[in-house]
Design a protein around this motif. Structure first.
Motif, PDB file in Angstrom:
ATOM      1  N   GLY A 284      -5.168  -5.472  -0.030  1.00 43.91           N
ATOM      2  CA  GLY A 284      -4.886  -6.503  -1.019  1.00 43.91           C
ATOM      3  C   GLY A 284      -3.404  -6.797  -1.121  1.00 43.91           C
ATOM      4  N   GLN A 285      -3.037  -7.656  -2.056  1.00 45.09           N
ATOM      5  CA  GLN A 285      -1.647  -8.076  -2.215  1.00 45.09           C
ATOM      6  C   GLN A 285      -0.727  -6.925  -2.605  1.00 45.09           C
ATOM      7  OE1 GLN A 285      -2.252 -11.139  -5.124  1.00 45.09           O
ATOM      8  NE2 GLN A 285      -2.770 -12.702  -3.597  1.00 45.09           N
ATOM      9  N   ARG A 286      -1.265  -5.942  -3.339  1.00 48.19           N
ATOM     10  CA  ARG A 286      -0.438  -4.819  -3.771  1.00 48.19           C
ATOM     11  C   ARG A 286      -0.017  -3.933  -2.602  1.00 48.19           C
ATOM     12  NH1 ARG A 286      -4.180  -3.187  -9.013  1.00 48.19           N
ATOM     13  NH2 ARG A 286      -3.885  -5.160 -10.124  1.00 48.19           N
ATOM     14  N   ALA A 287      -0.755  -4.007  -1.506  1.00 47.75           N
ATOM     15  CA  ALA A 287      -0.425  -3.166  -0.346  1.00 47.75           C
ATOM     16  C   ALA A 287       0.933  -3.514   0.245  1.00 47.75           C
ATOM     17  CB  ALA A 287      -1.514  -3.295   0.722  1.00 47.75           C
ATOM     18  N   VAL A 288       1.371  -4.770   0.072  1.00 48.51           N
ATOM     19  CA  VAL A 288       2.673  -5.172   0.618  1.00 48.51           C
ATOM     20  C   VAL A 288       3.721  -5.283  -0.483  1.00 48.51           C
ATOM     21  CG1 VAL A 288       1.705  -6.333   2.630  1.00 48.51           C
ATOM     22  CG2 VAL A 288       2.012  -7.616   0.509  1.00 48.51           C
ATOM     23  N   ALA A 289       3.336  -4.947  -1.725  1.00 46.03           N
ATOM     24  CA  ALA A 289       4.281  -5.032  -2.834  1.00 46.03           C
ATOM     25  C   ALA A 289       4.837  -3.664  -3.225  1.00 46.03           C
ATOM     26  CB  ALA A 289       3.606  -5.663  -4.047  1.00 46.03           C
ATOM     27  N   CYS A 290       4.366  -2.600  -2.563  1.00 43.25           N
ATOM     28  CA  CYS A 290       4.856  -1.254  -2.873  1.00 43.25           C
ATOM     29  C   CYS A 290       5.905  -0.838  -1.838  1.00 43.25           C
ATOM     30  CB  CYS A 290       3.699  -0.257  -2.908  1.00 43.25           C
ATOM     31  SG  CYS A 290       2.713  -0.197  -1.397  1.00 43.25           S
ATOM     32  N   ASP A 291       6.566   0.278  -2.110  1.00 40.45           N
ATOM     33  CA  ASP A 291       7.645   0.755  -1.243  1.00 40.45           C
ATOM     34  C   ASP A 291       7.450   2.241  -0.930  1.00 40.45           C
ATOM     35  OD1 ASP A 291      10.020   0.976   0.171  1.00 40.45           O
ATOM     36  OD2 ASP A 291      11.201   1.362  -1.644  1.00 40.45           O
ATOM     37  N   PRO A 292       7.193   2.564   0.350  1.00 43.67           N
ATOM     38  CA  PRO A 292       7.020   1.642   1.480  1.00 43.67           C
ATOM     39  C   PRO A 292       5.684   0.905   1.408  1.00 43.67           C
ATOM     40  CG  PRO A 292       6.712   3.919   2.188  1.00 43.67           C
ATOM     41  CD  PRO A 292       7.118   3.981   0.758  1.00 43.67           C
ATOM     42  N   MET A 293       5.558  -0.140   2.215  1.00 44.57           N
ATOM     43  CA  MET A 293       4.309  -0.900   2.237  1.00 44.57           C
ATOM     44  C   MET A 293       3.174  -0.014   2.757  1.00 44.57           C
ATOM     45  SD  MET A 293       5.314  -4.825   3.247  1.00 44.57           S
ATOM     46  CE  MET A 293       6.176  -4.438   4.775  1.00 44.57           C
ATOM     47  N   LEU A 294       1.974  -0.274   2.244  1.00 46.96           N
ATOM     48  CA  LEU A 294       0.845   0.634   2.418  1.00 46.96           C
ATOM     49  C   LEU A 294       0.057   0.395   3.715  1.00 46.96           C
ATOM     50  CD1 LEU A 294      -0.863   2.847   0.901  1.00 46.96           C
ATOM     51  CD2 LEU A 294      -2.257   0.935   0.038  1.00 46.96           C
ATOM     52  N   THR A 295      -0.170   1.480   4.448  1.00 46.10           N
ATOM     53  CA  THR A 295      -1.143   1.456   5.537  1.00 46.10           C
ATOM     54  C   THR A 295      -2.532   1.439   4.906  1.00 46.10           C
ATOM     55  OG1 THR A 295       0.248   2.635   7.117  1.00 46.10           O
ATOM     56  CG2 THR A 295      -2.127   2.771   7.455  1.00 46.10           C
ATOM     57  N   THR A 296      -3.394   0.552   5.382  1.00 45.90           N
ATOM     58  CA  THR A 296      -4.695   0.399   4.725  1.00 45.90           C
ATOM     59  C   THR A 296      -5.725  -0.206   5.676  1.00 45.90           C
ATOM     60  OG1 THR A 296      -5.785  -0.523   2.759  1.00 45.90           O
ATOM     61  CG2 THR A 296      -4.119  -1.899   3.822  1.00 45.90           C
ATOM     62  N   VAL A 297      -6.980  -0.144   5.262  1.00 45.21           N
ATOM     63  CA  VAL A 297      -8.085  -0.736   6.017  1.00 45.21           C
ATOM     64  C   VAL A 297      -8.402  -2.102   5.413  1.00 45.21           C
ATOM     65  CG1 VAL A 297     -10.498  -0.502   6.731  1.00 45.21           C
ATOM     66  CG2 VAL A 297      -9.039   1.540   6.553  1.00 45.21           C
ATOM     67  N   ASP A 298      -8.361  -3.136   6.217  1.00 47.18           N
ATOM     68  CA  ASP A 298      -8.648  -4.499   5.769  1.00 47.18           C
ATOM     69  C   ASP A 298     -10.165  -4.678   5.660  1.00 47.18           C
ATOM     70  OD1 ASP A 298      -8.836  -7.189   5.262  1.00 47.18           O
ATOM     71  OD2 ASP A 298      -7.506  -7.815   6.887  1.00 47.18           O
ATOM     72  N   GLN A 299     -10.642  -4.939   4.428  1.00 43.32           N
ATOM     73  CA  GLN A 299     -12.083  -5.107   4.187  1.00 43.32           C
ATOM     74  C   GLN A 299     -12.611  -6.503   4.487  1.00 43.32           C
ATOM     75  OE1 GLN A 299     -12.098  -3.110   0.062  1.00 43.32           O
ATOM     76  NE2 GLN A 299     -14.202  -2.944   0.742  1.00 43.32           N
ATOM     77  N   ARG A 300     -11.735  -7.488   4.597  1.00 41.18           N
ATOM     78  CA  ARG A 300     -12.126  -8.865   4.913  1.00 41.18           C
ATOM     79  C   ARG A 300     -13.139  -9.404   3.900  1.00 41.18           C
ATOM     80  NH1 ARG A 300     -14.508  -9.232  10.363  1.00 41.18           N
ATOM     81  NH2 ARG A 300     -14.106 -11.453  10.092  1.00 41.18           N
TER      82      ARG A 300
END
Length: 341
Positions: A284-300
């Motif tokens: 989601g949008q919060r994954a790129v708003a944190c520091d460092p940016m979050l490694t995550t699984v895209d659920q689509r």
């Protein structure tokens, strides 16, 4: 709200000892039914608040199509994944001439039951739903199906009823994420998941577990926690990071939980990802708003919503038989960013 509030034609037929076809004809005032039988069935239906879903029936069997409205139940609006699914539903439904009526269960079984009854009374032509966390009984869903209302589950599917569903590949998403953590050098990987009555929780846990087994790593019981929001993560993570065999990585069931882990680790003086790696599941949008940016699984999520609408409209319009169960799986994708090595 009592589950028995919604009575079906099957219920009426059973109580009165007649066929469902007889009940249907009587309720439609058919001349093929005797006056006495007709009055008996109609009186019983009135006494038990029977409310036929005439919109769904008309859409399936008539060339004259009344208002096309799809009911959508989401557990919570605030969750990015559910809002993205809703975007996919609305976009696809609009393109096909349908409108959407949305309600939030707030993760409550009783509210979910009430919403199902409200949608039925409002004559929606079908319902798309992700079940609430504490839903353990499924009569409200079965009654909708018994009364001819098409039902499609997404994400959190209901194993208690046999109907169509759209899910992401939770198992492979988790397996791939944990394999990435292992390949980057992590040995003691913790798992934070939702309650295990949910199929998504079981599938993500199984992906986590099997990745450890495949790579010869031990699963440490204290590293497996029921935790699926940021507040819980911030509350329980300090104890794990103070353990002698503390985790060197965390795989979380969603991004909010992962972000709670991330900021807790940083507050305690750990470096991310040098000391602690963190991986979420949503993108989601919060994954790129944190520091460092979050490694995550895209659920689509948008794709999930589009597929759910296509199945539902297919059942409403007759291109997919009502008794045919469609099971569609959306592939996930690991998005590697700064919280893993």
């Amino acid at each position: 709200m009592n589950e028995k509030t919604i009575i079906t034609m099957k219920d009426i037929a059973r109580e009165l000892g007649v066929s469902i076809a007889t009940v249907s004809r009587a309720l439609k005032d058919s001349p093929r039914i005797s006056t006495a039988q007709k009055e008996r069935i109609q009186a019983f239906a009135r006494a038990h608040n029977f409310c036929p879903n005439v919109i769904g029936e008309a859409l399936r069997y008539s060339r004259t199509q009344p208002m096309k409205v799809i009911g959508v139940i989401i557990p919570e609006f605030a969750h990015y994944f559910f809002s993205s699914v809703l975007s996919g539903i609305e976009e696809e439904a609009s393109a096909r001439g349908y409108r959407v009526m949305v309600a939030q269960s707030n993760e409550r079984y009783d509210k979910e039951v009430a919403i199902c009854e409200d949608f039925y009374k409002n004559k929606v032509c079908g319902i798309i739903v992700s079940q609430a966390k504490d839903t353990m009984r499924y009569a409200h869903f079965q009654r909708l199906m018994d009364n001819g209302v098409p039902l499609v589950f997404y994400d959190r599917i209901c194993t208690g009823v046999n109907c169509s569903r759209v899910v992401v590949d939770d198992y492979m998403g988790a397996f791939t994420a944990v394999t990435h953590l292992i390949d980057s050098g992590c040995k003691r990987i913790a798992f934070y998941g939702s309650p295990m009555n949910l199929e998504i929780s079981k599938n993500r846990y199984n992906g986590y577990h099997d990745a450890l087994v495949k790579h010869g790593l031990e699963e440490i019981p204290s590293h497996v926690q029921i935790c699926d929001n940021r507040g819980q993560a911030e509350a329980i993570t300090p104890a794990l990071l103070e353990m002698e065999n503390r985790p060197d990585a965390f795989f979380a069931v969603n991004d909010d939980t992962a972000i709670g882990i991330l900021y807790t680790a940083k507050r305690m003086g750990f470096r991310v990802p040098e000391d602690i790696s963190v991986c979420g599941f949503t993108n989601g949008q919060r994954a790129v708003a944190c520091d460092p940016m979050l490694t995550t699984v895209d659920q689509r999520g948008v794709a999930v919503g589009e597929e759910a609408v296509n199945i539902l409209i297919g059942q409403v319009e007759g291109s997919i038989p009502m008794n045919e169960v469609e099971k569609r799986v959306i592939r996930t994708k690991l998005v590697v960013r700064g919280t893993t090595r």
